[in-house]
Write an enzyme that holds these catalytic residues in place. Structure first.
Site, PDB file in Angstrom:
ATOM      1  N   SER A   1       2.415   5.407  -4.883  1.00  0.00           N
ATOM      2  CA  SER A   1       2.952   5.691  -6.284  1.00  0.00           C
ATOM      3  C   SER A   1       2.209   6.725  -6.823  1.00  0.00           C
ATOM      4  CB  SER A   1       3.107   4.493  -6.837  1.00  0.00           C
ATOM      5  OG  SER A   1       3.634   3.208  -6.427  1.00  0.00           O
TER       6      SER A   1
HETATM    7  N1  SAH Z   1       1.551  -0.149  -2.942  1.00  0.00           N
HETATM    8  C1  SAH Z   1       1.572   0.687  -1.746  1.00  0.00           C
HETATM    9  C2  SAH Z   1       2.990   1.909  -2.036  1.00  0.00           C
HETATM   10  C3  SAH Z   1       3.826   0.840  -1.436  1.00  0.00           C
HETATM   11  S1  SAH Z   1       5.395   1.823  -1.237  1.00  0.00           S
HETATM   12  C4  SAH Z   1       0.418   1.645  -2.008  1.00  0.00           C
HETATM   13  O1  SAH Z   1      -0.562   1.582  -2.912  1.00  0.00           O
HETATM   14  O2  SAH Z   1       0.200   2.654  -1.227  1.00  0.00           O
HETATM   15  C5  SAH Z   1       6.533   0.228  -0.829  1.00  0.00           C
HETATM   16  C6  SAH Z   1       6.160  -0.502   0.327  1.00  0.00           C
HETATM   17  O3  SAH Z   1       6.701  -1.968   0.485  1.00  0.00           O
HETATM   18  C7  SAH Z   1       6.363   0.152   1.710  1.00  0.00           C
HETATM   19  O4  SAH Z   1       5.195   0.255   2.362  1.00  0.00           O
HETATM   20  C8  SAH Z   1       7.058  -0.629   2.362  1.00  0.00           C
HETATM   21  O5  SAH Z   1       7.390  -0.598   3.680  1.00  0.00           O
HETATM   22  C9  SAH Z   1       6.896  -2.151   1.656  1.00  0.00           C
HETATM   23  N2  SAH Z   1       8.193  -3.096   1.800  1.00  0.00           N
HETATM   24  C10 SAH Z   1       9.550  -2.883   1.747  1.00  0.00           C
HETATM   25  N3  SAH Z   1      10.133  -4.042   1.585  1.00  0.00           N
HETATM   26  C11 SAH Z   1       9.236  -5.071   1.815  1.00  0.00           C
HETATM   27  C12 SAH Z   1       9.332  -6.430   2.007  1.00  0.00           C
HETATM   28  N4  SAH Z   1      10.657  -7.019   1.959  1.00  0.00           N
HETATM   29  N5  SAH Z   1       8.253  -7.083   2.335  1.00  0.00           N
HETATM   30  C13 SAH Z   1       6.923  -6.523   2.281  1.00  0.00           C
HETATM   31  N6  SAH Z   1       6.824  -5.080   2.032  1.00  0.00           N
HETATM   32  C14 SAH Z   1       8.013  -4.406   1.996  1.00  0.00           C
END
Ligand code: SAH
Length: 226
Positions: free
Chosen positions: A77
């Site tokens: 993000s």
């Molecule tokens: N917090 C992260 C950014 C995350 S982007 C950082 O600091 O880098 C959102 C993430 O959520 C992605 O990696 C995606 O694969 C994950 N995601 C999507 N659906 C999900 C689910 N049902 N359970 C767990 N993770 C999930």
């Protein structure tokens, strides 16, 4: 002589953390300037080496005012959004936090400096493994990463003082609200479209929940669990 010694110290600092100045500028211009005041959040944003959480070819973009792609349709993000969500969560020092969507592990690293223990769930195995290895290598020993479906939460480690979602579900998942402690708080982007609402849900001592909307945001959608 004294100047020489100072120059040596400065050179050593730059070698150890080449992006320290950019990070300081990021905090001043993108985060403090937009009203984030929580001293612990500002300190964490100044400390965690964000560039180490993006692919090496994108290091120079790590401190820019936008999200950065990290593969597998995920993004780390925008710095301001990480700071805003962390400030809204206002996690207690001795508390536990559950994060859904580990991605690069950056948000988890920010939280690691603020609370006793961080639990983070990532659905993509490659991202979960890479984040786990990265956090270990960087010394964040109070973060546990699990590959799995965030919609199920982490029942064995619940209840959590705070829950942060960094992928957007269409609605606040009931299972996660159940895993939130009394007096706890959940921060999440919520909505089924490209733009979602950033919401804060508070659970009072009696277990009653109250929800408020903060701002429009654009997160990757949370993948439906199997
Ligand atoms: N917090 C992260 C950014 C995350 S982007 C950082 O600091 O880098 C959102 C993430 O959520 C992605 O990696 C995606 O694969 C994950 N995601 C999507 N659906 C999900 C689910 N049902 N359970 C767990 N993770 C999930």
């Amino acid at each position: 002589m004294r100047f020489g010694a100072l120059a040596l110290v400065a050179a050593a600092l730059v070698a150890a953390d080449p992006y320290a100045l950019e990070r300081d500028r990021m905090v001043r211009e993108q985060i403090e300037a937009r009203g984030i005041r929580h001293p612990d959040v500002l300190r964490a944003m100044r400390t965690v080496q964000r560039h180490l959480f993006v692919p090496a070819t994108l290091h120079s973009m790590a401190y820019d005012d936008h999200p950065v792609p990290i593969g597998y349709e995920a993004t780390i993000s925008q710095p301001y959004i990480v700071a805003l969500m962390t400030e809204l969560a206002d996690p207690p020092r001795n508390g536990t936090v559950l994060e859904i969507g580990t991605g690069s592990g950056y948000q988890a690293a920010i939280l690691a400096g603020l609370v006793r223990r961080v639990y983070s769930i990532e659905i993509v195995p490659q991202l979960a493994n890479a984040a786990r290895a990265r956090l270990k290598e960087l010394g964040y020993s109070n973060v546990t990463v699990r590959q799995g479906d965030g919609y199920k939460g982490w029942p064995e480690a619940s209840p959590f003082d705070r829950i942060i979602l960094t992928a957007a579900p269409p609605d606040v998942p009931q299972v996660l609200l159940e895993q939130l402690a009394a007096g706890g708080r959940l921060v999440a982007p919520v909505g089924a479209t490209r733009l979602q609402e950033l919401v804060v849900v508070e659970k009072d001592a009696g277990g009653k929940v109250r929800r408020r909307s903060i701002a429009p945001v654009a997160f990757v959608p949370m993948r439906p669990g199997k």
